[in-house]
Design a protein around this motif. Structure first.
Motif, PDB file in Angstrom:
ATOM      1  N   LEU A  19     -23.287  37.148 -58.737  1.00 42.19           N
ATOM      2  CA  LEU A  19     -22.970  38.178 -58.107  1.00 42.19           C
ATOM      3  C   LEU A  19     -23.870  39.435 -58.994  1.00 42.19           C
ATOM      4  CD1 LEU A  19     -21.131  39.995 -56.262  1.00 42.19           C
ATOM      5  CD2 LEU A  19     -19.432  40.287 -58.170  1.00 42.19           C
ATOM      6  N   ILE A  21     -26.637  39.030 -60.325  1.00 43.95           N
ATOM      7  CA  ILE A  21     -28.056  38.900 -59.758  1.00 43.95           C
ATOM      8  C   ILE A  21     -28.221  39.726 -58.664  1.00 43.95           C
ATOM      9  CG2 ILE A  21     -29.729  37.158 -59.271  1.00 43.95           C
ATOM     10  CD1 ILE A  21     -28.588  35.345 -61.199  1.00 43.95           C
ATOM     11  N   VAL A  22     -27.219  39.243 -57.795  1.00 39.27           N
ATOM     12  CA  VAL A  22     -27.438  39.814 -56.140  1.00 39.27           C
ATOM     13  C   VAL A  22     -27.329  41.347 -56.379  1.00 39.27           C
ATOM     14  CG1 VAL A  22     -26.100  40.164 -53.955  1.00 39.27           C
ATOM     15  CG2 VAL A  22     -26.434  37.902 -55.231  1.00 39.27           C
ATOM     16  N   LEU A  23     -26.399  41.673 -57.169  1.00 37.55           N
ATOM     17  CA  LEU A  23     -26.194  43.468 -57.214  1.00 37.55           C
ATOM     18  C   LEU A  23     -27.390  44.005 -57.913  1.00 37.55           C
ATOM     19  CD1 LEU A  23     -22.594  44.009 -58.028  1.00 37.55           C
ATOM     20  CD2 LEU A  23     -23.809  44.083 -55.784  1.00 37.55           C
ATOM     21  N   PHE A  24     -28.138  43.550 -58.903  1.00 35.24           N
ATOM     22  CA  PHE A  24     -28.943  44.253 -59.827  1.00 35.24           C
ATOM     23  C   PHE A  24     -30.503  43.707 -59.817  1.00 35.24           C
ATOM     24  CE2 PHE A  24     -24.798  44.823 -61.592  1.00 35.24           C
ATOM     25  CZ  PHE A  24     -24.720  46.338 -61.333  1.00 35.24           C
ATOM     26  N   ARG A  25     -30.813  42.540 -59.337  1.00 34.49           N
ATOM     27  CA  ARG A  25     -32.209  42.144 -59.129  1.00 34.49           C
ATOM     28  C   ARG A  25     -32.856  42.815 -58.107  1.00 34.49           C
ATOM     29  NH1 ARG A  25     -34.732  38.956 -63.293  1.00 34.49           N
ATOM     30  NH2 ARG A  25     -36.079  38.613 -61.618  1.00 34.49           N
ATOM     31  N   GLN A  26     -33.932  43.135 -58.265  1.00 29.80           N
ATOM     32  CA  GLN A  26     -34.747  43.704 -56.827  1.00 29.80           C
ATOM     33  C   GLN A  26     -35.672  42.614 -56.383  1.00 29.80           C
ATOM     34  OE1 GLN A  26     -36.832  46.830 -59.046  1.00 29.80           O
ATOM     35  NE2 GLN A  26     -34.773  47.803 -59.468  1.00 29.80           N
ATOM     36  N   ILE A  31     -32.620  37.284 -55.323  1.00 25.91           N
ATOM     37  CA  ILE A  31     -31.326  37.773 -54.906  1.00 25.91           C
ATOM     38  C   ILE A  31     -30.770  36.272 -54.135  1.00 25.91           C
ATOM     39  CG2 ILE A  31     -29.850  38.830 -52.913  1.00 25.91           C
ATOM     40  CD1 ILE A  31     -31.767  41.247 -53.873  1.00 25.91           C
ATOM     41  N   VAL A  92     -36.564  44.442 -52.628  1.00 25.96           N
ATOM     42  CA  VAL A  92     -35.817  45.200 -51.763  1.00 25.96           C
ATOM     43  C   VAL A  92     -35.477  46.664 -51.968  1.00 25.96           C
ATOM     44  CG1 VAL A  92     -34.119  43.127 -51.577  1.00 25.96           C
ATOM     45  CG2 VAL A  92     -33.603  44.823 -53.115  1.00 25.96           C
ATOM     46  N   GLU A  93     -35.976  47.433 -52.986  1.00 33.39           N
ATOM     47  CA  GLU A  93     -35.707  48.980 -52.832  1.00 33.39           C
ATOM     48  C   GLU A  93     -36.960  49.338 -52.131  1.00 33.39           C
ATOM     49  OE1 GLU A  93     -35.266  50.441 -56.879  1.00 33.39           O
ATOM     50  OE2 GLU A  93     -33.329  49.584 -57.140  1.00 33.39           O
ATOM     51  N   ALA A  95     -37.885  47.895 -49.175  1.00 31.72           N
ATOM     52  CA  ALA A  95     -37.403  47.731 -47.880  1.00 31.72           C
ATOM     53  C   ALA A  95     -36.204  48.724 -47.682  1.00 31.72           C
ATOM     54  CB  ALA A  95     -37.018  46.334 -47.550  1.00 31.72           C
ATOM     55  N   ARG A  96     -36.667  50.119 -47.194  1.00 31.08           N
ATOM     56  CA  ARG A  96     -35.573  51.021 -47.257  1.00 31.08           C
ATOM     57  C   ARG A  96     -35.641  51.866 -45.665  1.00 31.08           C
ATOM     58  NH1 ARG A  96     -35.252  54.856 -51.992  1.00 31.08           N
ATOM     59  NH2 ARG A  96     -34.202  56.143 -50.366  1.00 31.08           N
ATOM     60  N   LEU A  98     -33.982  51.684 -43.040  1.00 31.28           N
ATOM     61  CA  LEU A  98     -32.945  51.925 -42.449  1.00 31.28           C
ATOM     62  C   LEU A  98     -32.351  53.067 -42.945  1.00 31.28           C
ATOM     63  CD1 LEU A  98     -31.573  48.607 -41.265  1.00 31.28           C
ATOM     64  CD2 LEU A  98     -32.314  50.326 -39.882  1.00 31.28           C
ATOM     65  N   ASN A  99     -32.986  53.869 -43.950  1.00 29.31           N
ATOM     66  CA  ASN A  99     -32.017  54.954 -44.507  1.00 29.31           C
ATOM     67  C   ASN A  99     -31.763  56.159 -43.451  1.00 29.31           C
ATOM     68  OD1 ASN A  99     -34.620  56.133 -44.235  1.00 29.31           O
ATOM     69  ND2 ASN A  99     -34.638  57.044 -46.278  1.00 29.31           N
ATOM     70  N   GLY A 100     -31.127  56.984 -43.646  1.00 27.23           N
ATOM     71  CA  GLY A 100     -30.362  58.061 -42.989  1.00 27.23           C
ATOM     72  C   GLY A 100     -31.320  59.337 -42.841  1.00 27.23           C
TER      73      GLY A 100
ATOM     74  N   SER B 594     -25.415  61.501 -42.782  1.00 30.30           N
ATOM     75  CA  SER B 594     -26.430  60.330 -42.527  1.00 30.30           C
ATOM     76  C   SER B 594     -27.062  60.042 -43.869  1.00 30.30           C
ATOM     77  CB  SER B 594     -27.199  60.815 -41.342  1.00 30.30           C
ATOM     78  OG  SER B 594     -28.122  61.686 -41.864  1.00 30.30           O
ATOM     79  N   GLN B 597     -26.457  56.701 -45.542  1.00 32.18           N
ATOM     80  CA  GLN B 597     -27.056  55.525 -45.316  1.00 32.18           C
ATOM     81  C   GLN B 597     -28.503  55.634 -46.064  1.00 32.18           C
ATOM     82  OE1 GLN B 597     -26.089  53.427 -42.888  1.00 32.18           O
ATOM     83  NE2 GLN B 597     -24.153  54.821 -42.449  1.00 32.18           N
ATOM     84  N   THR B 598     -28.431  55.033 -47.193  1.00 30.88           N
ATOM     85  CA  THR B 598     -29.680  54.889 -48.031  1.00 30.88           C
ATOM     86  C   THR B 598     -30.892  54.030 -47.517  1.00 30.88           C
ATOM     87  OG1 THR B 598     -28.695  53.685 -49.705  1.00 30.88           O
ATOM     88  CG2 THR B 598     -28.659  55.980 -49.947  1.00 30.88           C
ATOM     89  N   GLY B 599     -30.194  52.813 -46.897  1.00 35.25           N
ATOM     90  CA  GLY B 599     -31.288  51.712 -46.359  1.00 35.25           C
ATOM     91  C   GLY B 599     -31.248  51.032 -47.751  1.00 35.25           C
ATOM     92  N   GLN B 600     -30.558  51.125 -48.653  1.00 33.54           N
ATOM     93  CA  GLN B 600     -30.709  50.142 -49.986  1.00 33.54           C
ATOM     94  C   GLN B 600     -29.527  49.333 -49.875  1.00 33.54           C
ATOM     95  OE1 GLN B 600     -32.920  49.855 -52.206  1.00 33.54           O
ATOM     96  NE2 GLN B 600     -33.940  51.786 -52.262  1.00 33.54           N
ATOM     97  N   GLN B 602     -28.538  46.784 -51.759  1.00 36.50           N
ATOM     98  CA  GLN B 602     -27.529  46.471 -52.724  1.00 36.50           C
ATOM     99  C   GLN B 602     -26.624  47.737 -52.948  1.00 36.50           C
ATOM    100  OE1 GLN B 602     -31.066  45.868 -55.219  1.00 36.50           O
ATOM    101  NE2 GLN B 602     -30.276  43.640 -55.687  1.00 36.50           N
ATOM    102  N   ASN B 606     -22.808  47.021 -53.715  1.00 37.22           N
ATOM    103  CA  ASN B 606     -22.100  47.673 -54.767  1.00 37.22           C
ATOM    104  C   ASN B 606     -20.533  48.213 -54.327  1.00 37.22           C
ATOM    105  OD1 ASN B 606     -23.411  47.100 -57.091  1.00 37.22           O
ATOM    106  ND2 ASN B 606     -24.939  48.810 -56.591  1.00 37.22           N
TER     107      ASN B 606
END
Lengths: 100, 625
Positions: A19, A21-26, A31, A92-93, A95-96, A98-100, B594, B597-600, B602, B606
């Motif tokens: 868990l 690892i999934v939460l904190f590795r990039q 992951i 993964v950071e 790949a964002r 989809l942010n708002g 909106s 919705q950070t797109g992160q 992880q 969390n």
């Protein structure tokens, strides 16, 4: 003689490690490995309970989980490959989109 | 009472009266818009069918009435149209002396106007459309006359209003005509609103608006007064009573045959007809009758004074129509619906005559101005001129012309039933009537002026026979109809009419002669354009139309527009502000939310784990293992 409690402790420890690892590795591959750890922690629990209760149900379920994990790994790795092709990284950071 | 009239005969005639005009309208508007001659033929064919049916109906009905004790009861031929728990509506015909007499007026005048229009509208590119509208108008008027209940009346009432709009605005390319059409429509709508409310109240109270039941409604006094006055509102609008009369003079922008048809003989008398139809309702309320009387007298007086100062021949007759409608309304208010109907009957013929004569003059001189017509030799148009004189004599109320008899009946009713003040006012209006009608005659009688302005008026030229023919027929009717007063009274109300009341007839005739003498003294000789009355400073008031148009203009410009600006301001700044404000707030909040919705992936995970942990901890605390 290894008690059920000890099996479960190992399983819980393994799950926690996965868990975290999934939460904190990039790195996406890390992951994926964390997810595998969590699935195997569940498998340990299944098998331990199966052993303790004397039935086969847990073992059958463990085998199912292995199958599911194999399929999941195949899909996840395909996603990661595509991610790398599109973004040039597996962080993964980054790949964002989809942010708002 | 249908058995009295036989099972089929008369209702067949009624079909022959009701349908042809509508069929003609449909055929012309659908197929004959480009074939003007065919359109005219169809329309006149329909008109003659209707006229023939009407005359046959009248002959048979009057034959029955002659052999019948008292007045013939009304027969209705109806189909059930719509019935609900609270109201039932019938559609059909009513047949009684009132409707038959009214049909005669409408159909005779319609027919003559259609014939006359062949000459008057010669060469007008819109003749097919003109005849279509004329047919629709006559059909609607016929439908109104034969309506057995107030609802059907209301439907045709509005159709008549629509047709008047179409016909007044027939020359729509003239801005004045378009404005006059709009004015007529809006002004009459004003009154129709009252009629509609009255109709609804009647339906609400009784669930039935059949005219034959009006005598036995048994409404409470207050409600009866209220409904009567609301119906009278419709009459004020349609029969152009003061203060809604302003549309009628403006409506002279339409072609002259239309003025004769709509604004003299048929449409405007729809209101008077409706009064007579709903007489039992009005008779139940003294207040309503008094209101009707006073509106009638004021209208008669105001319009007569305005007629004295007009230069436009059609406007003189228009104000005269308003004034004569006032006579009819005041006769009804004085309690004599019979005198009212008789005046309607005689007036229809002589006013149609005067209007058609005016049209003939205008057609010849190319101008509406009295003095201009005289200059171009109006006097030389012998048939037109002398038939106009006959019409004017009837209008002035001189014996033996029809107007004398009907005005006599009205004056008797007013003298017997009302305060003397009303009687004196009506007498005075009679004097004014004689003055303004002979003012026109004396001006027209002037010698033709020679000069370059005279294009084609070399005397002796009269309009073609299709135009003078109807004039002569109407003049004959004007001379003869008055003698039928006794028969009319017996037919309409069953009561034998008494002899002439000399105590009323002599002063009335004397006053009329006085008016004629005054007119002759003012306009008979010399080229003056102003008479004795015109020089009175007080005549400035009728010249300015009693400031009513100014008042309406002020109301619409200042009050209505001001209120509209206020509304627009409120709408733009408060209503729109609120609507846009809500939308903006929602959009702003959405943009704020909106950001979660950070797109992160992880971060989502969390939060998920955190929530599950809390839930799991809660379960651990509450559930005993």
């Amino acid at each position: 003689m290894i008690t059920l409690q000890e099996y479960l402790s190992v399983g819980a420890l393994l799950f926690t490690v996965g868990l975290l690892i999934v939460l904190f590795r990039q790195n996406a591959i890390s992951i994926l490995m964390g997810i595998e750890l969590m699935l195997n922690a569940a498998n340990i629990n299944f098998v331990a309970f199966s052993n303790a209760l004397g039935g086969l149900t847990g073992q059958v379920l463990a085998i199912f989980v292995v199958v599911a994990a194999a399929a999941e790994a195949a899909v996840a790795i395909a996603i990661i490959v595509l991610l790398y092709q599109n973004l040039g990284t597996v962080d993964v950071e980054k790949a964002r989109n989809l942010n708002g | 009472m249908a058995e009295l009239y036989g099972p089929l005969g008369l209702s067949c005639l009624l079909h022959g009266i009701f349908f042809p005009y509508f069929i003609a309208f449909g055929v012309i508007i659908l197929f004959l818009r480009r074939w003007e001659k065919a359109a005219m033929a169809v329309s006149i064919l329909a008109s003659s069918t209707v006229l023939a049916s009407t005359l046959m109906l009248f002959a048979r009905h009057q034959g029955l009435a002659a052999g019948h004790e008292g007045v013939l009861p009304a027969a209705t031929y109806t189909l059930s149209w719509l019935s609900t728990d609270s109201a039932a509506f019938q559609f059909g015909y009513i047949l009684d002396p009132l409707s038959v007499l009214m049909l005669i007026v409408v159909e005779v005048v319609s027919f003559l106007v259609q014939v006359y229009s062949i000459g008057y509208m010669h060469g007008d590119p819109g003749r097919a459309r003109f005849y279509a509208y004329l047919s629709l108008f006559s059909g609607s008027m016929t439908g109104l006359v034969v309506s057995p209940n107030l609802l059907q009346t209301y439907i045709f009432w509005e159709l008549v209003g629509l047709c008047s709009y179409l016909l007044i605005g027939f020359w729509w390319h003239k801005p004045e005509a378009a404005a006059a059409a709009k004015k007529a429509f809006v002004m009459t709508r004003f009154g129709d609103l009252g009629l509609f409310i009255g109709l609804l109240m009647l339906l609400h109270a009784k669930g039935n608006a059949a005219f034959t039941d009006f005598g036995t409604l048994g409404l409470p006094a207050g409600l009866a007064t209220c409904i009567s006055l609301l119906i009278f509102c419709g009459v004020i609008g349609k029969s152009s009573q003061f203060p809604l009369h302003v549309w009628l003079p403006d409506a002279m922008e339409g072609p002259t045959p239309v003025s004769a048809l709509i604004h003299a003989a048929t449409m405007v008398v729809a209101g008077v007809y409706l009064l007579s139809r709903s007489a039992p309702l009005f008779l139940a309320s003294e207040t309503a009758m008094l209101v009707v009387l006073s509106f009638g007298v004021v209208t008669a007086f105001v319009a007569a004074t305005m007629a004295c100062v007009q230069r436009d021949i059609k406007k003189v007759w228009a104000y005269s129509t308003v004034s004569q409608l006032g006579y009819m309304v005041l006769a009804f208010g004085a309690g004599s619906s019979q005198a009212s109907m008789f005046h309607l009957f005689t007036h229809a013929f002589y006013k149609a005559l005067l209007f058609l004569g005016a049209g003939s003059f205008i057609h010849h001189a190319g101008s509406n101005d009295l003095f201009e017509i005289a200059r171009k030799g109006g006097r030389g148009m012998r048939i037109t001129f002398w038939t106009t004189v006959i019409g004017a004599l009837a209008l002035a109320g001189l014996p033996p012309f029809s107007g004398f008899f009907s005005k006599d009946a009205i004056l008797v009713a007013v003298k017997e039933n009302c305060h003397p003040l009303w009687y004196i006012s009506v007498m005075f209006v009679g004097f004014l009537t004689a003055y303004y009608s002979f003012r026109v005659v004396f001006i027209l009688f002037r010698k033709q002026e020679a000069g370059p302005g005279v294009a084609h008026g070399h005397g002796g030229h009269d309009s073609p026979l299709v135009m003078t023919g109807p004039l002569m027929v109407l003049a004959l009717a004007t001379i003869c109809v008055g003698a039928w007063e006794g028969g009319f009274g017996h037919y309409l109300s069953g009561a034998p009419h008494g002899a002439l009341h000399w105590d009323v007839a002599i002063p009335a005739t004397f006053l009329a002669l006085l008016g004629i003498v005054l007119a002759g003294a003012s306009f008979g000789s010399g080229g003056r354009e102003e008479g004795v009355l015109d020089r009175l400073p007080v005549m400035e008031i009728p010249r300015r139309k009693y400031y009513l148009d100014d008042f309406y203009y002020w109301v619409t410009q200042k009050i209505v527009l001001g209120f509209s600006f206020l509304c627009a301001y409120v709408d733009r700044h408060f209503v729109d502000g609120a609507v846009n404000g809500v939308a903006d707030t929602v959009r702003w909040m959405g943009s704020q939310w909106s950001k979660m919705q950070t797109g992160q992936v992880q971060q989502y995970l969390n939060v998920l784990i955190l929530i599950f942990s809390i839930l799991g901890f809660g379960v651990y605390l509450t559930v005993k293992f």
